[in-house]
Structures are given as structure tokens and as C-alpha cells.
Design a protein around this motif. Structure first.
Motif, PDB file in Angstrom:
ATOM      1  N   LEU A 225     -36.976  13.368 -47.907  1.00 49.36           N
ATOM      2  CA  LEU A 225     -37.305  12.960 -49.276  1.00 49.36           C
ATOM      3  C   LEU A 225     -36.424  11.796 -49.728  1.00 49.36           C
ATOM      4  N   ARG A 226     -35.129  11.866 -49.430  1.00 53.16           N
ATOM      5  CA  ARG A 226     -34.240  10.761 -49.799  1.00 53.16           C
ATOM      6  C   ARG A 226     -34.675   9.462 -49.143  1.00 53.16           C
ATOM      7  N   ASP A 227     -35.115   9.550 -47.895  1.00 55.33           N
ATOM      8  CA  ASP A 227     -35.590   8.352 -47.196  1.00 55.33           C
ATOM      9  C   ASP A 227     -36.857   7.814 -47.847  1.00 55.33           C
ATOM     10  N   ALA A 228     -37.754   8.718 -48.274  1.00 56.66           N
ATOM     11  CA  ALA A 228     -38.996   8.285 -48.919  1.00 56.66           C
ATOM     12  C   ALA A 228     -38.713   7.526 -50.210  1.00 56.66           C
ATOM     13  N   LEU A 229     -37.683   7.942 -50.938  1.00 56.72           N
ATOM     14  CA  LEU A 229     -37.338   7.293 -52.206  1.00 56.72           C
ATOM     15  C   LEU A 229     -36.647   5.941 -51.997  1.00 56.72           C
ATOM     16  N   ALA A 230     -36.022   5.749 -50.847  1.00 52.52           N
ATOM     17  CA  ALA A 230     -35.200   4.560 -50.612  1.00 52.52           C
ATOM     18  C   ALA A 230     -35.904   3.490 -49.785  1.00 52.52           C
ATOM     19  N   ARG A 231     -37.121   3.733 -49.350  1.00 58.78           N
ATOM     20  CA  ARG A 231     -37.811   2.779 -48.485  1.00 58.78           C
ATOM     21  C   ARG A 231     -38.232   1.526 -49.253  1.00 58.78           C
ATOM     22  N   ASP A 232     -38.588   0.474 -48.504  1.00 60.62           N
ATOM     23  CA  ASP A 232     -39.070  -0.754 -49.131  1.00 60.62           C
ATOM     24  C   ASP A 232     -40.375  -0.491 -49.886  1.00 60.62           C
ATOM     25  N   ASN A 233     -41.211   0.362 -49.322  1.00 54.70           N
ATOM     26  CA  ASN A 233     -42.434   0.788 -50.011  1.00 54.70           C
ATOM     27  C   ASN A 233     -42.258   2.264 -50.357  1.00 54.70           C
ATOM     28  N   PRO A 234     -41.496   2.557 -51.415  1.00 60.38           N
ATOM     29  CA  PRO A 234     -41.012   3.928 -51.625  1.00 60.38           C
ATOM     30  C   PRO A 234     -42.034   4.845 -52.281  1.00 60.38           C
ATOM     31  N   PHE A 235     -41.752   6.125 -52.162  1.00 55.20           N
ATOM     32  CA  PHE A 235     -42.442   7.136 -52.965  1.00 55.20           C
ATOM     33  C   PHE A 235     -41.843   7.059 -54.371  1.00 55.20           C
ATOM     34  N   GLN A 236     -42.679   6.778 -55.358  1.00 52.89           N
ATOM     35  CA  GLN A 236     -42.183   6.491 -56.701  1.00 52.89           C
ATOM     36  C   GLN A 236     -42.425   7.660 -57.642  1.00 52.89           C
ATOM     37  N   VAL A 237     -41.370   8.053 -58.345  1.00 53.52           N
ATOM     38  CA  VAL A 237     -41.429   9.134 -59.326  1.00 53.52           C
ATOM     39  C   VAL A 237     -40.896   8.598 -60.654  1.00 53.52           C
ATOM     40  N   PRO A 238     -41.711   8.534 -61.697  1.00 55.16           N
ATOM     41  CA  PRO A 238     -41.222   8.023 -62.984  1.00 55.16           C
ATOM     42  C   PRO A 238     -40.227   8.981 -63.616  1.00 55.16           C
ATOM     43  N   ASN A 239     -39.334   8.434 -64.442  1.00 51.86           N
ATOM     44  CA  ASN A 239     -38.290   9.240 -65.063  1.00 51.86           C
ATOM     45  C   ASN A 239     -38.834  10.334 -65.969  1.00 51.86           C
ATOM     46  N   ASP A 240     -40.016  10.127 -66.537  1.00 52.15           N
ATOM     47  CA  ASP A 240     -40.546  11.110 -67.483  1.00 52.15           C
ATOM     48  C   ASP A 240     -41.542  12.053 -66.829  1.00 52.15           C
ATOM     49  N   LYS A 241     -41.554  12.095 -65.507  1.00 50.98           N
ATOM     50  CA  LYS A 241     -42.463  12.989 -64.784  1.00 50.98           C
ATOM     51  C   LYS A 241     -41.664  13.774 -63.749  1.00 50.98           C
ATOM     52  N   TYR A 242     -42.302  14.769 -63.163  1.00 52.93           N
ATOM     53  CA  TYR A 242     -41.628  15.502 -62.088  1.00 52.93           C
ATOM     54  C   TYR A 242     -42.644  16.150 -61.170  1.00 52.93           C
ATOM     55  N   TYR A 243     -42.198  16.432 -59.977  1.00 51.28           N
ATOM     56  CA  TYR A 243     -43.008  17.109 -58.967  1.00 51.28           C
ATOM     57  C   TYR A 243     -42.435  18.489 -58.709  1.00 51.28           C
ATOM     58  N   LEU A 244     -43.325  19.423 -58.461  1.00 49.62           N
ATOM     59  CA  LEU A 244     -42.895  20.757 -58.061  1.00 49.62           C
ATOM     60  C   LEU A 244     -42.444  20.723 -56.603  1.00 49.62           C
ATOM     61  N   VAL A 245     -41.288  21.296 -56.336  1.00 48.19           N
ATOM     62  CA  VAL A 245     -40.766  21.377 -54.972  1.00 48.19           C
ATOM     63  C   VAL A 245     -40.348  22.825 -54.708  1.00 48.19           C
ATOM     64  N   ASP A 246     -40.148  23.151 -53.430  1.00 47.89           N
ATOM     65  CA  ASP A 246     -39.731  24.518 -53.141  1.00 47.89           C
ATOM     66  C   ASP A 246     -38.211  24.627 -53.190  1.00 47.89           C
ATOM     67  N   ALA A 247     -37.717  25.821 -52.923  1.00 53.30           N
ATOM     68  CA  ALA A 247     -36.279  26.088 -53.089  1.00 53.30           C
ATOM     69  C   ALA A 247     -35.414  25.356 -52.080  1.00 53.30           C
ATOM     70  N   GLY A 248     -36.018  24.706 -51.089  1.00 49.47           N
ATOM     71  CA  GLY A 248     -35.233  23.950 -50.128  1.00 49.47           C
ATOM     72  C   GLY A 248     -34.748  22.618 -50.660  1.00 49.47           C
ATOM     73  N   TYR A 249     -35.278  22.195 -51.806  1.00 50.39           N
ATOM     74  CA  TYR A 249     -34.869  20.940 -52.417  1.00 50.39           C
ATOM     75  C   TYR A 249     -33.951  21.217 -53.612  1.00 50.39           C
ATOM     76  N   ALA A 250     -33.221  20.176 -54.001  1.00 50.64           N
ATOM     77  CA  ALA A 250     -32.348  20.304 -55.166  1.00 50.64           C
ATOM     78  C   ALA A 250     -33.176  20.269 -56.445  1.00 50.64           C
ATOM     79  N   ASN A 251     -32.762  21.060 -57.421  1.00 51.20           N
ATOM     80  CA  ASN A 251     -33.421  21.045 -58.722  1.00 51.20           C
ATOM     81  C   ASN A 251     -32.775  19.939 -59.560  1.00 51.20           C
ATOM     82  N   GLY A 252     -33.401  18.762 -59.562  1.00 55.70           N
ATOM     83  CA  GLY A 252     -32.851  17.617 -60.267  1.00 55.70           C
ATOM     84  C   GLY A 252     -33.935  16.810 -60.916  1.00 55.70           C
ATOM     85  N   GLN A 253     -33.556  15.739 -61.586  1.00 49.63           N
ATOM     86  CA  GLN A 253     -34.496  14.920 -62.334  1.00 49.63           C
ATOM     87  C   GLN A 253     -35.636  14.441 -61.434  1.00 49.63           C
TER      88      GLN A 253
END
Length: 345
Positions: A225-253
Motif C-alpha cells: 500500500l505504501r508503494d502504491a501511494l508513492a508511485r509516479d502514477n499513484p493510488f490517490q486518496v483525498p483527505n476528506d475520504k477514506y477506504y475500508l481496510v482490514d485489521a492488517g493495515y494501520a487505522n489512519g487518515q
């Protein structure tokens, strides 16, 4: 005279031995012939009595009958074996032929190739197993599978359109791969299987909107996930939105992790999206609990995590603010659930 008598005696004795040897050979020949005949009779009787003879079979005819039952027979059988309805199957064959460039061979039709591909994916079957059902060699099954796979990749952009502002769910999934001996340690996951870790992101309609593949099986979901966010063509998540993730991920913005024990829905990328578009009444997904999904969608559409701005989230960080938000939202959902239960009763 004595010498002549001895010679005559030896001559007669030699002749008698010769006659005896010939008689013995004749007797042994008769005995062996009799034994061979008896054995042949016993074997024939055993085969006739206990063994079922394999009748001559028309493999092409049996294959045609099997395929006809598969995607022209009962709707239930088609969905059970291929995971798609009959109409969706025919539509997929048309699209893979017209847009994906899939062509029939001299001996294998497009319909059979697609059926082989779907059958393998739906039940995780090996080539030699599926070859037995389709009366094909393992090499033929392998060629047809790869032909359909290439056609699927040609139409993937049509069914994997990126909508970075959409709210949905994401997770990583391990897909078995074959790698060289020197790369096996890097691709060995926690279960000691050789796999690649793939990140998949779904929108609220359960269609995939982002997929990142290629990471080794030893890589954690959070690292991918960190790599997806940091790529040149990244996975983009706006600050006022969020995605549901499972317990293997950190609960963060931008990423709302559940309490331990909660699961999210995984699906099968391009084919899954195709089924969602072509097969509105999905009998498989009807077995799932859509009540919970509907309640989550309702909460997602009526809450904003932060005051909106045009910035994108570029990292995953645990914050007290986000943990408090999760607790408050979970408590509110529980109160809503209790209120609905009181109203119904």
C-alpha cells in the motif's frame, strides 16, 4: 568277439537313450502346450467375468456433449461451474473475440477456450485435472488458458478504470506464481507458499478501480500500500475520504481499519467487474450478507472524515484523531442498529 559285443551294447544303449530323450521332449511339449492352453482359457474366463471392457468412444462427441451441457444447459450448472450466467458467458466470448483478439483454432472453439479459462479460475484446478474433463492434453489446456489470459489483458482497461476519488474497500491477496529457484525465497509468503502479493481496491459497487501487482509474496500488505501511494502514477486518496481496510493495515487518515476479527470483501478483478456489469442478478453474491454492506455504504455516504481539500493522502499513519473517529462512528452505527431493531420489534 568280446570287443564286438561291447561295441554293440554301447550302440544299442546310445540309440535307446536317443529314443528316450525324443519321447521326453514330446511329452514336455504336450505338457507345456496343455498348460498354456489352460492358462489362456483361465485368463479369458477371468477377463470375461470380472473385467469391464472399455467400449470404443468418440472423444470429440463426448467433449461436445459436455460443453453443450456446460454453457447451453441449465443456468445453475453454468454458474456453478463457470461462475457466470449463460448470457454473461456468451457476452464474454463475444467481447474477448471482438476486442481482445481471441480467435478459435482448428480444434478448439472460442467457447471451449473461455470455458476452460473460467473453469480453472472458478475452482482453482490444475491443467491436468481440467484436461481430463475436457478430453484435452495438458499442453492444449495450457495454450488455451494463456490465449484467453492475453485477451483478458487487452480488455482490462475497459473494466479497470481508475476513479481515485471513489470510496470503497481495499485489501491484499496472494496469488500463486512460478518463479526461478533463486527468487523463491523472496516470493515465499507466511504460509510458505510461492506467491505474488496483489493490492486490489473496490468501489462501493464492488468493482475494482485500482490493482497493483508484482510485489513478492514476502512483502506485507502495508508495504504494498505504501508503494502504491508513492508511485509516479499513484493510488490517490483525498483527505476528506477514506477506504475500508482490514485489521492488517494501520487505522489512519484515509484508511479506516476495523476492530480485530472483521473481514472485508475480496473479489476477482476484471472478471468480477465484468460479472457485476453483465450479470445483475448474481446468484453467488446473493448468498452474502448485503445488509451489513448497505449499512456501511450508508455511513460512508453520510460522513466526512476531515474538512475537504484538494490534497491527496501520500502515507499511512496511525493518529489518535482517526482512532477516536473510528470509535465514534462504530458507536453511532451500533446505536442505529439498536434503533432499527427496536422499530422492527
Amino acid at each position: 568277439m568280446a570287443s564286438d559285443d561291447v561295441n554293440n551294447f554301447l550302440t544299442r544303449l546310445s540309440r535307446k537313450r536317443a529314443r528316450d530323450d525324443e519321447e521326453n521332449r514330446d511329452k514336455m511339449s504336450i505338457i507345456l502346450g496343455t498348460i498354456t492352453s489352460v492358462i489362456a482359457i483361465v485368463v479369458a474366463w477371468y477377463n470375461e467375468t470380472y473385467l469391464v471392457k472399455e467400449p470404443s468412444r468418440d472423444w470429440d462427441q463426448e467433449r461436445r456433449c459436455y460443453l453443450n451441457r456446460l454453457y447451453n444447459g441449465r443456468e445453475f450448472d453454468c454458474i456453478e461451474q463457470l461462475r457466470v450466467s449463460k448470457n454473461a458467458f456468451k457476452s464474454l466470448c463475444t467481447i474477448l473475440h471482438g476486442k481482445g483478439g481471441l480467435t478459435p483454432t482448428r480444434n478448439v472453439s472460442i467457447e471451449e477456450s473461455v470455458a476452460i479459462f473460467l473453469n480453472i479460475l472458478a475452482h482453482n484446478l490444475k491443467f491436468k485435472v481440467i484436461g481430463f474433463d475436457y478430453y484435452r492434453s495438458k499442453e492444449t489446456i495450457s495454450r488455451q488458458f494463456n490465449s484467453v489470459l492475453h485477451a483478458m489483458m487487452r480488455i482490462s482497461e475497459e473494466y479497470l478504470k481508475l476513479h481515485p476519488c471513489a470510496i470503497g474497500a481495499l485489501d491484499g491477496t496472494h496469488i500463486p506464481v512460478t518463479v526461478s529457484a533463486k527468487d523463491r525465497p523472496r516470493y515465499q509468503n507466511r504460509k510458505e507458499d510461492i506467491s505474488t502479493n496483489v493490492l486490489g481496491v473496490c468501489d462501493p459497487d464492488l468493482k475494482f478501480i485500482y490493482v497493483l501487482s508484482g510485489w513478492e509474496g514476502s512483502a506485507s500488505d502495508a508495504r504494498v500500500l505504501r508503494d502504491a501511494l508513492a508511485r509516479d502514477n499513484p493510488f490517490q486518496v483525498p483527505n476528506d475520504k477514506y477506504y475500508l481496510v482490514d485489521a492488517g493495515y494501520a487505522n489512519g487518515q484515509g484508511f479506516w481499519a476495523p476492530y480485530r476479527g472483521t473481514r472485508i470483501i475480496n473479489a476477482c478483478f476484471v472478471l468480477h467487474n465484468f460479472i457485476r456489469l453483465e450479470q445483475h442478478n448474481d446468484l453467488v453474491l446473493q448468498d452474502q450478507d448485503f445488509g451489513f454492506l448497505a449499512s456501511v455504504d450508508h455511513e460512508i455516504s453520510n460522513h466526512s472524515t476531515l474538512e475537504g481539500n484538494a490534497n491527496w493522502i501520500t502515507s499511512v499513519q496511525v493518529t489518535d484523531q482517526w482512532t477516536t473517529f473510528r470509535d465514534m462512528l462504530a458507536l453511532q452505527m451500533f446505536h442505529d442498529y439498536q434503533a432499527r431493531g427496536t422499530t422492527i420489534s
